[in-house]
Design a protein around this motif. Structure first.
Motif, short mmCIF file in Angstrom:
data_model
loop_
_atom_site.label_atom_id
_atom_site.label_comp_id
_atom_site.label_asym_id
_atom_site.label_seq_id
_atom_site.Cartn_x
_atom_site.Cartn_y
_atom_site.Cartn_z
N THR A 1 0.83 -1.21 0.00
CA THR A 1 0.00 0.00 0.00
C THR A 1 0.86 1.25 0.00
OG1 THR A 1 -1.75 -1.15 1.22
CG2 THR A 1 -1.80 1.25 1.24
N ARG A 2 1.89 1.28 0.85
CA ARG A 2 2.76 2.44 0.92
C ARG A 2 3.57 2.60 -0.37
NH1 ARG A 2 0.91 6.00 4.38
NH2 ARG A 2 0.12 4.95 6.23
N LEU A 3 3.96 1.49 -0.97
CA LEU A 3 4.70 1.56 -2.22
C LEU A 3 3.82 2.12 -3.33
CD1 LEU A 3 7.34 0.96 -3.68
CD2 LEU A 3 6.50 -1.36 -4.11
N ALA A 4 2.56 1.72 -3.35
CA ALA A 4 1.63 2.26 -4.35
C ALA A 4 1.44 3.76 -4.16
CB ALA A 4 0.29 1.53 -4.26
N LEU A 5 1.32 4.19 -2.91
CA LEU A 5 1.18 5.63 -2.63
C LEU A 5 2.43 6.39 -3.06
CD1 LEU A 5 -0.52 5.56 0.89
CD2 LEU A 5 -1.56 6.20 -1.30
N LEU A 6 3.61 5.78 -2.87
CA LEU A 6 4.86 6.41 -3.29
C LEU A 6 4.88 6.61 -4.80
CD1 LEU A 6 7.81 7.35 -2.85
CD2 LEU A 6 8.48 4.94 -2.97
N LEU A 7 4.48 5.58 -5.54
CA LEU A 7 4.48 5.67 -7.00
C LEU A 7 3.46 6.69 -7.50
CD1 LEU A 7 4.83 1.88 -7.90
CD2 LEU A 7 6.61 3.65 -7.91
N GLN B 1 12.63 17.04 8.20
CA GLN B 1 13.81 17.89 8.13
C GLN B 1 14.60 17.67 6.85
OE1 GLN B 1 12.91 20.02 10.64
NE2 GLN B 1 15.05 20.18 11.15
N VAL B 2 14.44 16.50 6.23
CA VAL B 2 15.17 16.24 4.99
C VAL B 2 14.83 17.29 3.94
CG1 VAL B 2 15.40 14.61 3.06
CG2 VAL B 2 15.43 13.77 5.40
N ALA B 3 13.55 17.65 3.86
CA ALA B 3 13.16 18.70 2.91
C ALA B 3 13.85 20.01 3.22
CB ALA B 3 11.64 18.88 2.93
N GLY B 4 13.98 20.34 4.51
CA GLY B 4 14.69 21.55 4.90
C GLY B 4 16.15 21.51 4.52
N ILE B 5 16.76 20.35 4.63
CA ILE B 5 18.17 20.20 4.26
C ILE B 5 18.35 20.35 2.75
CG2 ILE B 5 20.06 18.52 4.11
CD1 ILE B 5 19.29 17.58 6.88
N VAL B 6 17.40 19.81 1.97
CA VAL B 6 17.47 19.95 0.52
C VAL B 6 17.38 21.42 0.13
CG1 VAL B 6 16.26 19.47 -1.64
CG2 VAL B 6 16.59 17.64 0.03
N VAL B 7 16.43 22.13 0.74
CA VAL B 7 16.29 23.57 0.45
C VAL B 7 17.53 24.33 0.91
CG1 VAL B 7 14.96 25.65 0.97
CG2 VAL B 7 13.77 23.49 0.54
N GLU C 1 16.11 17.28 -12.38
CA GLU C 1 16.65 17.56 -11.05
C GLU C 1 15.53 17.63 -10.01
OE1 GLU C 1 20.11 20.21 -13.20
OE2 GLU C 1 18.47 21.18 -12.12
N LEU C 2 14.44 18.33 -10.35
CA LEU C 2 13.33 18.46 -9.41
C LEU C 2 12.66 17.11 -9.15
CD1 LEU C 2 11.65 21.80 -10.55
CD2 LEU C 2 13.06 21.41 -8.52
N LEU C 3 12.55 16.30 -10.19
CA LEU C 3 11.94 14.98 -10.01
C LEU C 3 12.78 14.11 -9.09
CD1 LEU C 3 9.63 13.06 -10.78
CD2 LEU C 3 11.05 12.28 -12.69
N VAL C 4 14.09 14.14 -9.25
CA VAL C 4 14.97 13.33 -8.40
C VAL C 4 14.91 13.83 -6.96
CG1 VAL C 4 17.38 12.79 -7.91
CG2 VAL C 4 16.52 12.60 -10.24
N LEU C 5 14.95 15.15 -6.74
CA LEU C 5 14.87 15.68 -5.39
C LEU C 5 13.52 15.37 -4.74
CD1 LEU C 5 16.56 19.18 -5.92
CD2 LEU C 5 17.54 17.17 -4.80
N THR C 6 12.44 15.53 -5.51
CA THR C 6 11.11 15.20 -4.98
C THR C 6 11.00 13.72 -4.66
OG1 THR C 6 10.15 16.98 -6.32
CG2 THR C 6 8.64 15.32 -5.44
N PHE D 1 13.40 11.76 -3.83
CA PHE D 1 14.20 11.49 -2.64
C PHE D 1 13.42 11.83 -1.37
CE2 PHE D 1 17.31 13.05 0.53
CZ PHE D 1 17.97 11.86 0.76
N VAL D 2 12.74 12.97 -1.37
CA VAL D 2 11.95 13.38 -0.20
C VAL D 2 10.81 12.40 0.03
CG1 VAL D 2 10.46 15.17 0.75
CG2 VAL D 2 12.58 15.80 -0.41
N LEU D 3 10.12 11.99 -1.05
CA LEU D 3 9.03 11.02 -0.91
C LEU D 3 9.55 9.67 -0.42
CD1 LEU D 3 6.94 11.77 -4.13
CD2 LEU D 3 6.38 12.38 -1.78
N LEU D 4 10.73 9.29 -0.88
CA LEU D 4 11.33 8.03 -0.44
C LEU D 4 11.64 8.06 1.05
CD1 LEU D 4 12.40 5.24 -1.20
CD2 LEU D 4 14.61 6.32 -1.73
N ILE D 5 12.12 9.20 1.54
CA ILE D 5 12.38 9.34 2.97
C ILE D 5 11.08 9.17 3.76
CG2 ILE D 5 13.07 10.95 4.78
CD1 ILE D 5 15.41 9.79 3.28
#
Length: 316
Positions: free
Chosen positions: A7-13, A247-253, A286-291, A293-297
């Protein structure tokens, strides 16, 4: 557990798919024409149209999106509209700076937040506990740009302990130089993020101290600190894991800003340059990879919560 994971994997995709569509559409709304930038101010209308046709920019938006997302599903993020270099290759090179920078910043943030957050809660109402709270609130409000500049002035210019800017051309083949180049940027991000995380740790610790199991431990002869360590830290850990994911999103920004200040050749600096040059393929990759990464976290945080919190396992 398997059902929860699927279920979580489907939500991630689904989240990645929605994010890709938003990124693609928003970039097409921005003003500017990459074909015009390639041709230059002296180029004719026919030259601009010819470049647009060569780059596929004259196709309908849906066709452009399907072509891009189809390449992403095959592992191809496309190539730069300006230089022709593969996006994935550029991201891999820049990630060798940004990923270690983010990891070092998170370590700094945890080293600040966890011990001082717990101490601030245990010493609530006393001078040292109050001082920690006041200092953390002040540090959390400090702009990353200003903090980076101050650290450069003190530790690079005045003391000469670290380089002021740049990253060695040899990269990680000279690990000592590479690490020294990342220390000040990592401390800049980590101190600010750690100050914000400290307040959450303090709040979670205060809640844990008031729980029945901590009071029961104290009644059996343990000190409040011992009871908290033995019985309260698991509940504090759940809160820390959740906030760390945010906080990962804050670190990316923060990396986007700090890489500019310290002239680091990372993803943040590349993203800022590509936005300025209107290189759509590079920016959306670049934005897709960063996004992603945040969703994966967030996905990993959910799994950790489910693994260590019996209440979630029973609910599932």
């Amino acid at each position: 557990m398997l059902r929860y994971l699927l279920t979580r994997l489907a939500l991630l995709l689904v989240g990645l798919f929605v994010a890709s569509a938003i990124i693609f559409l928003v970039l097409r709304i921005l003003p500017g024409d990459v074909a015009q930038m390639i041709v230059g101010t002296q180029g004719s209308v026919d030259q601009v149209e010819r470049i647009r046709e060569q780059l596929g920019l004259d196709q309908p938006l849906l066709a452009q999106y399907l072509g891009w997302i189809g390449g992403v599903l095959r592992g191809d993020l496309g190539s730069s509209l300006l230089t022709g270099s593969p996006v994935s290759e550029q991201l891999w090179q820049k990630a060798q700076v940004t990923v270690p920078l983010g990891m070092m910043a998170m370590i700094v943030a945890l080293l600040i937040a966890v011990p001082f957050g717990v101490l601030s809660a245990l010493r609530r109402g006393r001078a040292d506990g109050t001082a920690i709270s006041v200092v953390s609130q002040g540090l959390a409000a400090v702009p990353a740009l200003w903090a980076g500049m101050m650290l450069v002035v003190v530790f690079a210019v005045m003391l000469g302990w670290f380089p002021a800017q740049g990253f060695p051309r040899s990269g990680w083949s000279t690990p000592d130089r590479a690490l020294r180049a990342l220390i000040l940027p990592a401390v800049t991000i980590g101190v600010i993020e750690g100050a914000m995380l400290l307040r959450f740790v303090r709040s979670a610790t205060l809640q844990a101290v008031g729980q029945d199991f901590v009071r029961t431990g104290a009644a059996k002869g343990l000190t409040r600190t011992q009871a908290l360590i033995r019985h309260g830290l698991p509940s504090v850990g759940l809160s820390i894991v959740t906030v760390m994911g945010l906080q990962v999103a804050g670190i990316v920004v923060g990396a986007v800003v700090i890489e500019q200040v310290f002239n680091l050749p990372g993803i943040g600096r590349m993203l800022a340059a590509d936005v300025g040059s209107r290189d759509l393929t590079m920016v959306q990759g670049e934005l897709l990879v960063l996004t992603g990464f945040v969703l994966l976290i967030g996905f990993v945080v959910d799994l950790v919560h489910h693994a260590i919190d019996p209440r979630q396992r029973e609910a599932a």
